[in-house]
Design a protein around this motif. Structure first.
Motif, mmCIF file in Angstrom:
data_model
loop_
_atom_site.group_PDB
_atom_site.id
_atom_site.type_symbol
_atom_site.label_atom_id
_atom_site.label_comp_id
_atom_site.label_asym_id
_atom_site.label_seq_id
_atom_site.Cartn_x
_atom_site.Cartn_y
_atom_site.Cartn_z
ATOM 1 N N GLY A 190 0.807 -1.207 0.000
ATOM 2 C CA GLY A 190 0.000 0.000 0.000
ATOM 3 C C GLY A 190 0.844 1.263 0.000
ATOM 4 N N THR A 191 2.148 1.127 -0.243
ATOM 5 C CA THR A 191 3.039 2.279 -0.269
ATOM 6 C C THR A 191 3.784 2.347 -1.600
ATOM 7 O OG1 THR A 191 4.959 1.101 0.611
ATOM 8 C CG2 THR A 191 3.392 2.014 2.213
ATOM 9 N N LEU A 192 4.287 3.528 -1.923
ATOM 10 C CA LEU A 192 5.087 3.672 -3.142
ATOM 11 C C LEU A 192 6.328 2.805 -3.092
ATOM 12 C CD1 LEU A 192 4.962 7.528 -3.786
ATOM 13 C CD2 LEU A 192 3.931 5.762 -5.190
ATOM 14 N N ALA A 193 7.039 2.847 -1.973
ATOM 15 C CA ALA A 193 8.279 2.091 -1.854
ATOM 16 C C ALA A 193 8.039 0.599 -2.018
ATOM 17 C CB ALA A 193 8.935 2.376 -0.499
ATOM 18 N N GLY A 194 6.859 0.136 -1.634
ATOM 19 C CA GLY A 194 6.541 -1.275 -1.778
ATOM 20 C C GLY A 194 6.408 -1.714 -3.225
ATOM 21 N N HIS A 195 6.374 -0.751 -4.147
ATOM 22 C CA HIS A 195 6.247 -1.062 -5.570
ATOM 23 C C HIS A 195 7.448 -0.544 -6.367
ATOM 24 C CE1 HIS A 195 2.174 -2.734 -5.490
ATOM 25 N NE2 HIS A 195 1.931 -1.847 -4.547
ATOM 26 N N ALA A 196 8.578 -0.433 -5.704
ATOM 27 C CA ALA A 196 9.789 0.035 -6.382
ATOM 28 C C ALA A 196 10.159 -0.871 -7.548
ATOM 29 C CB ALA A 196 10.947 0.129 -5.393
ATOM 30 N N GLY A 197 9.832 -2.158 -7.442
ATOM 31 C CA GLY A 197 10.169 -3.088 -8.513
ATOM 32 C C GLY A 197 9.032 -3.356 -9.476
ATOM 33 N N SER A 198 7.898 -2.669 -9.303
ATOM 34 C CA SER A 198 6.734 -2.894 -10.162
ATOM 35 C C SER A 198 6.847 -2.110 -11.460
ATOM 36 C CB SER A 198 5.448 -2.470 -9.435
ATOM 37 O OG SER A 198 5.237 -3.215 -8.261
ATOM 38 N N ARG A 199 6.056 -2.534 -12.444
ATOM 39 C CA ARG A 199 5.887 -1.731 -13.648
ATOM 40 C C ARG A 199 4.876 -0.630 -13.348
ATOM 41 N NH1 ARG A 199 4.399 -6.051 -18.174
ATOM 42 N NH2 ARG A 199 3.031 -6.707 -16.460
ATOM 43 N N TRP A 200 5.077 0.528 -13.976
ATOM 44 C CA TRP A 200 4.228 1.675 -13.697
ATOM 45 C C TRP A 200 3.525 2.162 -14.967
ATOM 46 C CZ3 TRP A 200 3.260 4.093 -8.987
ATOM 47 C CH2 TRP A 200 3.972 3.569 -7.911
ATOM 48 N N ILE A 201 2.358 2.752 -14.778
ATOM 49 C CA ILE A 201 1.587 3.342 -15.864
ATOM 50 C C ILE A 201 1.557 4.846 -15.613
ATOM 51 C CG2 ILE A 201 -0.619 3.372 -17.073
ATOM 52 C CD1 ILE A 201 -1.107 0.567 -15.714
ATOM 53 N N ALA A 202 2.031 5.626 -16.583
ATOM 54 C CA ALA A 202 2.131 7.076 -16.421
ATOM 55 C C ALA A 202 1.196 7.778 -17.384
ATOM 56 C CB ALA A 202 3.570 7.543 -16.644
ATOM 57 N N GLY A 203 0.924 9.056 -17.071
ATOM 58 C CA GLY A 203 0.005 9.830 -17.896
ATOM 59 C C GLY A 203 0.653 11.023 -18.544
ATOM 60 N N CYS A 204 -0.042 12.182 -18.498
ATOM 61 C CA CYS A 204 0.422 13.397 -19.153
ATOM 62 C C CYS A 204 1.741 13.864 -18.554
ATOM 63 C CB CYS A 204 -0.627 14.503 -19.026
ATOM 64 S SG CYS A 204 -0.849 15.139 -17.346
ATOM 65 N N ASP A 205 2.372 14.839 -19.196
ATOM 66 C CA ASP A 205 3.688 15.291 -18.754
ATOM 67 C C ASP A 205 3.677 15.765 -17.309
ATOM 68 O OD1 ASP A 205 4.730 14.696 -21.206
ATOM 69 O OD2 ASP A 205 4.628 16.756 -21.980
ATOM 70 N N ARG A 206 2.659 16.548 -16.934
ATOM 71 C CA ARG A 206 2.599 17.056 -15.567
ATOM 72 C C ARG A 206 2.399 15.924 -14.569
ATOM 73 N NH1 ARG A 206 -0.518 22.838 -15.050
ATOM 74 N NH2 ARG A 206 0.770 24.004 -16.523
ATOM 75 N N CYS A 207 1.511 14.984 -14.919
ATOM 76 C CA CYS A 207 1.244 13.867 -14.013
ATOM 77 C C CYS A 207 2.468 12.958 -13.907
ATOM 78 C CB CYS A 207 0.038 13.079 -14.501
ATOM 79 S SG CYS A 207 -1.488 14.055 -14.570
ATOM 80 N N ARG A 208 3.172 12.761 -15.029
ATOM 81 C CA ARG A 208 4.387 11.940 -15.011
ATOM 82 C C ARG A 208 5.449 12.597 -14.128
ATOM 83 N NH1 ARG A 208 7.522 8.405 -18.748
ATOM 84 N NH2 ARG A 208 5.654 8.265 -20.017
ATOM 85 N N ALA A 209 5.601 13.925 -14.259
ATOM 86 C CA ALA A 209 6.582 14.631 -13.434
ATOM 87 C C ALA A 209 6.244 14.491 -11.957
ATOM 88 C CB ALA A 209 6.632 16.104 -13.838
ATOM 89 N N HIS A 210 4.943 14.552 -11.645
ATOM 90 C CA HIS A 210 4.512 14.382 -10.252
ATOM 91 C C HIS A 210 4.838 12.974 -9.761
ATOM 92 C CE1 HIS A 210 2.221 14.889 -6.624
ATOM 93 N NE2 HIS A 210 1.349 13.963 -6.951
ATOM 94 N N LEU A 211 4.591 11.972 -10.594
ATOM 95 C CA LEU A 211 4.912 10.589 -10.240
ATOM 96 C C LEU A 211 6.411 10.425 -9.985
ATOM 97 C CD1 LEU A 211 4.317 7.538 -9.989
ATOM 98 C CD2 LEU A 211 4.537 7.404 -12.487
ATOM 99 N N LEU A 212 7.238 10.985 -10.866
ATOM 100 C CA LEU A 212 8.686 10.877 -10.698
ATOM 101 C C LEU A 212 9.138 11.533 -9.396
ATOM 102 C CD1 LEU A 212 9.889 11.625 -14.348
ATOM 103 C CD2 LEU A 212 9.730 9.402 -13.212
ATOM 104 N N ASP A 213 8.546 12.675 -9.063
ATOM 105 C CA ASP A 213 8.901 13.356 -7.812
ATOM 106 C C ASP A 213 8.516 12.518 -6.602
ATOM 107 O OD1 ASP A 213 9.894 15.501 -9.224
ATOM 108 O OD2 ASP A 213 8.087 16.739 -8.990
ATOM 109 N N LEU A 214 7.312 11.928 -6.635
ATOM 110 C CA LEU A 214 6.857 11.102 -5.521
ATOM 111 C C LEU A 214 7.765 9.890 -5.326
ATOM 112 C CD1 LEU A 214 2.971 11.058 -6.047
ATOM 113 C CD2 LEU A 214 4.227 12.250 -4.245
ATOM 114 N N CYS A 215 8.112 9.233 -6.435
ATOM 115 C CA CYS A 215 8.941 8.037 -6.351
ATOM 116 C C CYS A 215 10.368 8.388 -5.925
ATOM 117 C CB CYS A 215 8.955 7.294 -7.687
ATOM 118 S SG CYS A 215 7.343 6.577 -8.110
ATOM 119 N N ALA A 216 10.872 9.534 -6.388
ATOM 120 C CA ALA A 216 12.209 9.961 -5.979
ATOM 121 C C ALA A 216 12.251 10.183 -4.471
ATOM 122 C CB ALA A 216 12.604 11.235 -6.726
ATOM 123 N N ALA A 217 11.169 10.775 -3.940
ATOM 124 C CA ALA A 217 11.102 10.990 -2.489
ATOM 125 C C ALA A 217 11.038 9.668 -1.736
ATOM 126 C CB ALA A 217 9.889 11.848 -2.143
ATOM 127 N N ALA A 218 10.495 8.620 -2.414
ATOM 128 C CA ALA A 218 10.409 7.290 -1.791
ATOM 129 C C ALA A 218 11.681 6.482 -2.026
ATOM 130 C CB ALA A 218 9.199 6.537 -2.334
#
Length: 318
Positions: A190-218
């Motif tokens: 149920g956490t981002l870090a718990g899916h560090a090895g998972s495949r991810w589905i990304a969206g628009c440029d802004r949403c992708r940038a937000h995802l990258l920031d969240l994962c970087a923090a994790a």
């Protein structure tokens, strides 16, 4: 002085890419379109189009004039609508651009409110992501836009004014089938870090940038295997086990696939605004539209229609 009709012809040629398509869009004959282009070149003293094979393309001067003409024509159309709207809002037109999940949640309720209060007002709705919506707003193609921003990022364009509508959390979206897999308490699914090895589905440029920031923090960089702006498709792919994703709450409120589960991501918020352009006050029709958007969101949050299952998500899982 430049002729407005000829400017509309040039903009149509720029938008459609050909004289034939522009003639079809404007309901003109092809010779008429060619005549207007020739007259516009004579008026400006500039070469605006050039032959390429059996077709034409705009010169640098043509593209420049077409871009400025789009802004001018948009403002003229807005002025016409605003003038009509000043007559007690009994008539006129107001145009709104909004991103898909807003159109699928609170915008229809706002449209109903606006129609009830001002039945003579004609509301036009256009689907557009924030960058395109803001461009349309600046060009006068719409009177208001529903946009979003993550964190400290967002529109800083001169003349754009923002009215806050809501703050919505981001949710981690994973396959519901994971619930059927025995796992030790605190396994991290149920956490981002718990899916560090998972495949991810990304969206628009802004949403992708937000995802990258969240994962970087994790502490990891996500392995993006699929990209789509379609939230329905994202949930279907997650439910099929093709990957995991981060989606805003409105996306789950607009459509919820039974095969996914969600978990809240503390501190991850997307802010949603109604954007207008120019010096205040807004024209009456635009002000009425913004007020309807604010009221629709407030009502939805009161009854929980926009919040959806946040109470459970806050506990860690939906």
């Amino acid at each position: 002085m430049l002729d407005v009709v000829r400017l509309r012809v040039l903009v149509a040629v720029a938008r459609t890419g050909s004289v034939t398509a522009a003639a079809r869009e404007l309901h003109y004959s092809q010779p008429s379109v060619s005549h207007h282009l020739a007259r516009l070149e004579a008026e400006t003293g500039a070469k605006l189009v050039q032959r390429v094979g059996r077709g034409i393309r705009l010169t640098d001067a043509g593209r420049l004039l077409a871009e400025r003409s789009a802004e001018i024509l948009g403002r003229l159309d807005s002025a016409s609508a605003e003038l009509a709207a000043h007559v007690g809002l009994r008539s006129g037109r107001v145009r709104l651009a909004a991103f898909p999940s807003a159109l699928g949640t609170f915008v229809p309720a706002a449209a109903v409110r606006l129609a009830s209060a001002h039945p003579g007002l004609d509301l036009r709705l256009i689907e557009a992501e924030p960058p395109e919506a803001l461009r349309m707003l600046r060009d006068g193609q719409v009177d208001a836009a529903v946009v979003f921003r993550y964190g400290g990022t967002g529109p800083d364009e001169d003349g754009v004014r923002l009215t806050r509508l809501l703050d919505e959390p981001s949710l981690l979206v994973t396959p519901a089938a994971l619930l059927d897999v025995p796992a030790p308490m605190g396994d991290g699914t149920g956490t981002l870090a718990g899916h560090a090895g998972s495949r991810w589905i990304a969206g628009c440029d802004r949403c992708r940038a937000h995802l990258l920031d969240l994962c970087a923090a994790a502490g990891f960089e996500p392995r993006v295997s699929f990209t789509t702006d379609d939230y329905v498709a994202v949930q279907a792919m997650v439910a099929a086990g093709l990957g995991v994703a981060v989606l805003p709450r409105l996306a789950l409120s607009a459509h919820r696939h039974p095969g996914v589960r969600t978990a809240g991501l503390p501190g991850s918020t997307r802010r949603v605004f109604a954007a207008t352009y120019g010096e205040p006050p807004d024209p009456p029709a635009t002000a009425a539209l913004v007020a309807a958007l604010v009221a629709a969101v407030e009502e939805a949050e009161t009854v929980g229609a926009v919040q959806g299952a946040d109470a459970v998500a806050a506990a860690g899982m939906v």
